[in-house]
Motif scaffolding. Structure first.
Motif, short mmCIF file in Angstrom:
data_model
loop_
_atom_site.label_atom_id
_atom_site.label_comp_id
_atom_site.label_asym_id
_atom_site.label_seq_id
_atom_site.Cartn_x
_atom_site.Cartn_y
_atom_site.Cartn_z
N ALA A 44 -79.04 -84.55 -34.52
CA ALA A 44 -80.31 -84.17 -33.90
C ALA A 44 -80.52 -82.66 -33.88
O ALA A 44 -81.54 -82.17 -33.37
N GLY A 45 -79.56 -81.91 -34.42
CA GLY A 45 -79.70 -80.46 -34.46
C GLY A 45 -79.31 -79.76 -33.18
O GLY A 45 -79.67 -78.60 -32.96
N VAL A 46 -78.57 -80.44 -32.30
CA VAL A 46 -78.10 -79.84 -31.05
C VAL A 46 -76.66 -79.40 -31.27
O VAL A 46 -75.75 -80.23 -31.38
N ALA A 47 -76.46 -78.10 -31.36
CA ALA A 47 -75.14 -77.57 -31.71
C ALA A 47 -74.22 -77.51 -30.49
O ALA A 47 -74.59 -77.00 -29.44
N VAL A 48 -73.02 -78.07 -30.66
CA VAL A 48 -71.97 -78.00 -29.64
C VAL A 48 -70.68 -77.59 -30.34
O VAL A 48 -70.30 -78.22 -31.33
N PRO A 49 -70.02 -76.56 -29.85
CA PRO A 49 -68.74 -76.18 -30.48
C PRO A 49 -67.75 -77.33 -30.41
O PRO A 49 -67.70 -78.07 -29.42
N THR A 50 -66.97 -77.50 -31.44
CA THR A 50 -65.95 -78.54 -31.43
C THR A 50 -64.79 -78.12 -32.31
O THR A 50 -64.98 -77.40 -33.30
N ALA A 51 -63.58 -78.52 -31.93
CA ALA A 51 -62.40 -78.17 -32.71
C ALA A 51 -61.53 -79.40 -32.95
O ALA A 51 -61.44 -79.89 -34.06
N CYS A 52 -60.93 -79.94 -31.90
CA CYS A 52 -59.95 -81.01 -32.10
C CYS A 52 -60.56 -82.37 -32.35
O CYS A 52 -60.00 -83.20 -33.05
N ARG A 53 -61.71 -82.65 -31.73
CA ARG A 53 -62.37 -83.96 -31.78
C ARG A 53 -61.46 -85.08 -31.26
O ARG A 53 -61.59 -86.24 -31.62
N GLU A 54 -60.53 -84.72 -30.39
CA GLU A 54 -59.61 -85.69 -29.78
C GLU A 54 -59.61 -85.61 -28.26
O GLU A 54 -58.87 -86.33 -27.61
N GLY A 55 -60.43 -84.71 -27.69
CA GLY A 55 -60.47 -84.59 -26.23
C GLY A 55 -59.31 -83.85 -25.63
O GLY A 55 -58.94 -84.10 -24.48
N ILE A 56 -58.71 -82.90 -26.38
CA ILE A 56 -57.57 -82.16 -25.84
C ILE A 56 -57.78 -80.65 -25.80
O ILE A 56 -57.03 -79.95 -25.12
N CYS A 57 -58.78 -80.12 -26.54
CA CYS A 57 -58.90 -78.66 -26.61
C CYS A 57 -59.94 -78.08 -25.66
O CYS A 57 -59.88 -76.91 -25.30
N GLY A 58 -60.96 -78.86 -25.27
CA GLY A 58 -61.96 -78.39 -24.33
C GLY A 58 -63.12 -77.63 -24.93
O GLY A 58 -64.00 -77.16 -24.19
N SER A 59 -63.15 -77.48 -26.24
CA SER A 59 -64.22 -76.67 -26.84
C SER A 59 -65.59 -77.32 -26.71
O SER A 59 -66.61 -76.63 -26.71
N CYS A 60 -65.65 -78.65 -26.60
CA CYS A 60 -66.94 -79.34 -26.53
C CYS A 60 -67.29 -79.78 -25.11
O CYS A 60 -68.14 -80.66 -24.92
N GLU A 61 -66.68 -79.18 -24.10
CA GLU A 61 -66.96 -79.56 -22.71
C GLU A 61 -68.40 -79.18 -22.35
O GLU A 61 -68.84 -78.07 -22.60
N VAL A 62 -69.12 -80.14 -21.78
CA VAL A 62 -70.54 -79.95 -21.45
C VAL A 62 -70.78 -80.38 -20.01
O VAL A 62 -70.20 -81.36 -19.53
N LYS A 63 -71.66 -79.66 -19.31
CA LYS A 63 -71.97 -79.97 -17.92
C LYS A 63 -72.88 -81.21 -17.84
O LYS A 63 -73.83 -81.36 -18.59
N ILE A 64 -72.56 -82.10 -16.91
CA ILE A 64 -73.37 -83.31 -16.65
C ILE A 64 -74.37 -83.01 -15.55
O ILE A 64 -73.99 -82.56 -14.46
N LEU A 65 -75.64 -83.25 -15.82
CA LEU A 65 -76.69 -83.03 -14.81
C LEU A 65 -77.08 -84.32 -14.11
O LEU A 65 -77.50 -84.31 -12.96
N ASP A 66 -76.96 -85.44 -14.82
CA ASP A 66 -77.28 -86.74 -14.22
C ASP A 66 -76.60 -87.82 -15.05
O ASP A 66 -76.39 -87.67 -16.25
N GLY A 67 -76.27 -88.93 -14.40
CA GLY A 67 -75.58 -90.02 -15.07
C GLY A 67 -74.09 -89.99 -14.79
O GLY A 67 -73.56 -89.06 -14.16
N VAL A 68 -73.41 -91.03 -15.25
CA VAL A 68 -71.97 -91.18 -15.00
C VAL A 68 -71.24 -91.30 -16.34
O VAL A 68 -71.56 -92.18 -17.15
N ALA A 69 -70.27 -90.46 -16.53
CA ALA A 69 -69.53 -90.44 -17.81
C ALA A 69 -68.41 -91.47 -17.81
O ALA A 69 -67.82 -91.79 -16.77
#
Length: 323
Positions: free
Chosen positions: A264-289
């Motif tokens: 969709a063209g929304v850029a988010v930094p990413t490195a490991c793609r395994e959930g261990i490095c934290g580069s793609c951490e994003v703030k939740i404004l609404d909803g439950v993860a």
């Protein structure tokens, strides 16, 4: 006066390999510096950097002195089943080579405490080394239990020898594994536990602390992602609303959030793609993860303030993110 080196666009530095040193059997330390002699971005104990090459990004804990802004130091274990990262460092990297480095980032920060119990297994000693220095400087009490299969494979034993009885180096081939029941059997107020190493060690420490220690006492860093039992047939689609971009992105049941955002063209930094490095951490404004990372603590996941969009999903039909 030297100015800090930084790339405001990408946050990626091009650094030169200053030194390679054998720290133990199968463990090589790498010292990196700015080719122009500039100061590197500051960091604190627990931080890691990304070592990048085309098609490959690996995270390594900084194990040098945070007060030394002229260099970064990491230590890399040659993995038996390397997917490219450790083999590259051990077989290809040479002094004088230029490498791209991302970070530093810190999801394993040392919190203030009266006392620290450090538990390290194998190459997990790397983030603990600067923590010991910080604990000493703060005048806090501490002890380290450092386990390894054989003495020859345990890096930095010489550096740790000067701390005397505060360090308990347990060689499994000689004395068996770390006695976690003795280490963790009696909870102590004011003590923070920091543990890094193989997944089996972390799981065992986590289990014992959950049963007896106060919430928040344990701090873990994983080098490899946890294994989650996921029923693919139970996965469901949902929508991600990007609040700042004002875009709604549908996420099918069989695709990760990060890929859909990228489409969709929304850029988010990413490195490991395994959930261990934290580069793609994003703030939740609404909803439950639906958290599937190996980085956030249980309390942080329950608080629901952020998620890692590379692996986590949504429990609700709509998830509003600060993107």
């Amino acid at each position: 006066m030297n100015e800090p080196v930084d790339d405001p666009d990408e946050g990626v530095l091009e650094l030169r390999v200053e030194q390679l040193r054998r720290e133990a059997e199968g463990v090589l330390s790498v010292t990196l510096a700015d080719p122009e002699g500039g100061l590197l971005p500051a960091w604190e104990p627990g931080a890691h950097i990304d070592l990048e090459r085309p098609g490959l990004v690996r995270q390594y804990s900084l194990c040098g002195d945070p007060a030394d802004r002229s260099t970064y130091k990491i230590a890399v274990l040659r993995e038996r089943d390397s997917t490219g990262g450790s083999a590259y460092v051990h077989d290809e990297l040479r002094p004088g080579d230029l490498v791209e480095v991302g970070g530093p980032r810190n999801h394993f920060a040392l919190v203030p405490a009266e006392r620290y119990l450090f538990i390290a297994g194998g190459i997990g000693i790397t983030p603990i080394l600067p923590m010991i220095g910080a604990a000493e400087a703060a005048g806090a009490g501490w002890r380290l239990a450092y386990g390894g299969r054989r003495r020859e494979t345990m890096a930095f034993l010489g550096d740790l020898a000067g701390h005397g009885g505060k360090v308990d180096a347990v060689v499994e081939a000689e004395h068996g594994p770390l006695d976690l029941d003795a280490l963790l059997g009696a909870p102590q107020d004011g003590t923070a536990i920091y543990c890094c190493g193989p997944g089996g060690l972390l799981d065992a420490v986590e289990e014992r602390c959950a049963a007896a220690w106060r919430d928040g006492a344990l701090h873990l860093e994983r080098f490899k992602a946890k294994t989650f039992a996921i029923d693919a047939s139970a996965e469901r689609a949902f929508e991600v609303d990007c609040a700042r971009s004002e875009i709604t992105v549908p996420v099918p049941a069989d695709r990760p959030i990060i890929d859909c955002l990228d489409d969709a063209g929304v850029a988010v930094p990413t490195a490991c793609r395994e959930g261990i490095c934290g580069s793609c951490e994003v703030k939740i404004l609404d909803g439950v993860a639906e958290h599937r990372d190996s980085l956030l603590s249980r309390a942080e996941q329950e608080a629901g303030r952020t998620l890692m969009v590379c692996v986590s999903r949504s429990r609700t039909e709509r998830l509003v993110l600060d993107l």
